[in-house]
Design a protein around this motif. Sequence first.
Motif, mmCIF file in Angstrom:
data_model
loop_
_atom_site.group_PDB
_atom_site.id
_atom_site.type_symbol
_atom_site.label_atom_id
_atom_site.label_comp_id
_atom_site.label_asym_id
_atom_site.label_seq_id
_atom_site.Cartn_x
_atom_site.Cartn_y
_atom_site.Cartn_z
ATOM 1 N N ARG A 1 -5.001 1.956 -0.482
ATOM 2 C CA ARG A 1 -5.417 1.301 0.758
ATOM 3 C C ARG A 1 -6.318 0.104 0.490
ATOM 4 O O ARG A 1 -6.142 -0.981 1.053
ATOM 5 C CB ARG A 1 -6.141 2.323 1.631
ATOM 6 N N TRP B 1 4.568 2.707 7.524
ATOM 7 C CA TRP B 1 3.336 2.071 7.968
ATOM 8 C C TRP B 1 3.542 0.718 8.649
ATOM 9 O O TRP B 1 2.909 0.436 9.668
ATOM 10 C CB TRP B 1 2.367 1.917 6.793
ATOM 11 N N TYR C 1 0.933 4.143 -2.847
ATOM 12 C CA TYR C 1 0.540 5.497 -2.486
ATOM 13 C C TYR C 1 1.630 6.509 -2.798
ATOM 14 O O TYR C 1 1.343 7.658 -3.155
ATOM 15 C CB TYR C 1 0.199 5.533 -1.000
ATOM 16 N N ARG D 1 -5.660 -3.993 1.025
ATOM 17 C CA ARG D 1 -6.390 -4.441 2.208
ATOM 18 C C ARG D 1 -6.848 -5.888 2.089
ATOM 19 O O ARG D 1 -6.961 -6.616 3.072
ATOM 20 C CB ARG D 1 -7.596 -3.528 2.425
ATOM 21 N N THR E 1 -3.708 3.305 8.072
ATOM 22 C CA THR E 1 -3.951 3.894 6.748
ATOM 23 C C THR E 1 -5.137 4.851 6.741
ATOM 24 O O THR E 1 -5.499 5.373 5.687
ATOM 25 C CB THR E 1 -4.197 2.784 5.714
ATOM 26 N N TYR F 1 -4.268 -2.411 10.358
ATOM 27 C CA TYR F 1 -4.128 -1.916 8.982
ATOM 28 C C TYR F 1 -5.028 -0.707 8.764
ATOM 29 O O TYR F 1 -4.597 0.330 8.232
ATOM 30 C CB TYR F 1 -4.482 -3.033 8.001
ATOM 31 N N ASP F 2 -6.284 -0.826 9.161
ATOM 32 C CA ASP F 2 -7.232 0.266 8.941
ATOM 33 C C ASP F 2 -6.843 1.508 9.730
ATOM 34 O O ASP F 2 -6.967 2.635 9.239
ATOM 35 C CB ASP F 2 -8.639 -0.191 9.344
ATOM 36 N N ALA G 1 0.820 -1.207 0.000
ATOM 37 C CA ALA G 1 0.000 0.000 0.000
ATOM 38 C C ALA G 1 0.855 1.259 0.000
ATOM 39 O O ALA G 1 0.563 2.237 -0.698
ATOM 40 C CB ALA G 1 -0.923 -0.018 1.214
ATOM 41 N N ALA H 1 -7.104 7.777 3.693
ATOM 42 C CA ALA H 1 -8.311 7.212 3.078
ATOM 43 C C ALA H 1 -9.171 8.271 2.410
ATOM 44 O O ALA H 1 -9.997 7.944 1.540
ATOM 45 C CB ALA H 1 -9.130 6.472 4.142
#
Length: 630
Positions: free
Chosen positions: A609, A552, A530, A613, A596, A592-593, A526, A600
């Motif tokens: 993302r 991350w 990005y 995911r 990131t 993870y959520d 990710a 979003a």
Amino acid sequence: MTGSSVCCTPRSVFTYSADGWSGDPAPDQPPPLAGDHPRLRGEKADSSTERHGASVHLRLRGAPSPYVTPSASAPVTSLRGGHVTLSDPPDPRFDICTRPWVPVRADDRISVVGLRELLLCSHDFTALALPLPPAAAGLMRMLYALAARIAGLDTCDDAKAWNKKRYALLSRPVGFPAEAVDSYLDSHRSRLFLFDPQRPFLQDPRLAEQSPSRSGVNKLVMARPSGNNPVFLGHFTDDAPVPLPPEEALHHLIAQLYYGPSGQCTPRTVDGKRYGNVMGGPLRRTISFHPQGRTLYESLLLGIPKPAHWPQAESGAGTDGCPWEREELLDPLAPPRPAAGPLSMLTERHQHAILLTPNEQGTAVTDATITWALREKRPDTGREPYLIWDETKDGTVRPRDASAERALWRDLDALILLHRTEPPGRRPPVIDGLTGSLPAAVRRALHITAYGFDQDGQTRDRSYFSATTPPVLHKLLSPQPADPVDPANGDSGPVNDVTALANEVKDARVAAEKAASRLRYALHVAWRAYTSPFTADRAGGGRAPEKGEGPWPGEALARYWPAAEQHFWGALHTDTFLHPQQEFGRLALDAYDEVTRTVAASPRGAKAREEARGLVRSLLKPPPPATPSA
């Protein structure tokens, strides 16, 4: 790592930090000697040691305690019960039998005792409270040897008789017999002085002539910089060395003997032969695991290896014993003798020779010499009883390295399962002595304390740490092994001695590490998506994205692993590991959520993302139904 500790007496308050002691002493009360660890004080003290680094924190509740740690000139004979008994001035040789130097815990109280009191009252203490994990690991091995000698478990080589004798000792609520303790310590009294001119404890007095150069007191303390190394944790320099109290110097002496570095050292000349290099300590870069009971007395008996794991005496090995029991000092140029039994296996494996230099009053260590003790490596004693043994791809078996980034629960299955496949290896041999032949109350309280030192094989020391499991071993180890011997592997330990829950613990650990690996990879993907240049989105256009996983993964794993550990211990407490892959996968997806979430809102971030995911979300799929057997 730069936390502070508070030391209280009825008249003075001092604060300890990495820069030393500070505070306002009473007019007739000098401040404590500056050292790297505060001496543990306070009858009502709660203590917690940082996992990383060398700071020790004491929280004192209520009014100042009447417990007073003696100053350099305060003569004492007893510190039990928080009272100081005055006697003649202390022997400047520092008698380790009577002078307080071992911190011990009794429920929520910490006191400092001498070796004699530790052994006589071991049933009153909960555990050691040493703030230096490498010293604790070495001291525990010495205490195992003392306990085995005093209890007569070092000469009983019949397995059934040994188990029966230890069972009787564990059922004895009053600790070691006072007569046996006094008889042993009195018979070796002349070797149990830290600054004795003839035979200083665990030291080589010949270094005063054979090694005229000194290493410095900073070299003795692993957390201090020495030589040209930069200053990080404290402002210690060789130009202005800070002396150590004798009790702290003894802790560091033990740590050096077991975890000392390899490579260049202070030169030593023996019979005209001068060398300036040394091999590493026997426990260097390892993590050792020690069974613990309800009291220190139980822990010492539980930690003595079974006769099946004693080294077999070879021709020329001599008699089994400890360094302070030997009449002659070690011959540094002769080939080292193999261990002849459990005592030499536990206490005679060091490669370093050390000599401490005290001041005239014997109240502080002002210098030290650290050099080589042998020109050859000591013979292998087999599998060290307190280490996890892993098998490499080429079939070599080696001890597991200590890692300050790896929590103890991830090693629990390796501690329990006799033989493993992921990764292949064997549990610490001392665990074999915990299956069967234990009183029920002792078995229910069993837990493990780990002491680790994250370092390389030469000179770089990163971090030392300690950790303790809850009393869960009774859930994982069967009280009666199904088979006493494993003939297929030629192993003398028991097989089929674990419960079904132990295998579930292994499956949970594998699932947790799989989820962590998937989380790291997904965030790496990710982040690259990005941060790639926009032209890279077109076929054949733009430059490739930069290498590296970005920030991350580290942030997400810092969230994931504490949550995974909490879930693991909760599931073990309830004996339920229903769907570990889904459970740990859900924790990984939450991490993870969260990490990131900040990107979003942008189209580019949302796209990167969501595409990655799915790598983590796939862990939530239910396992396929089990195929019915024919």
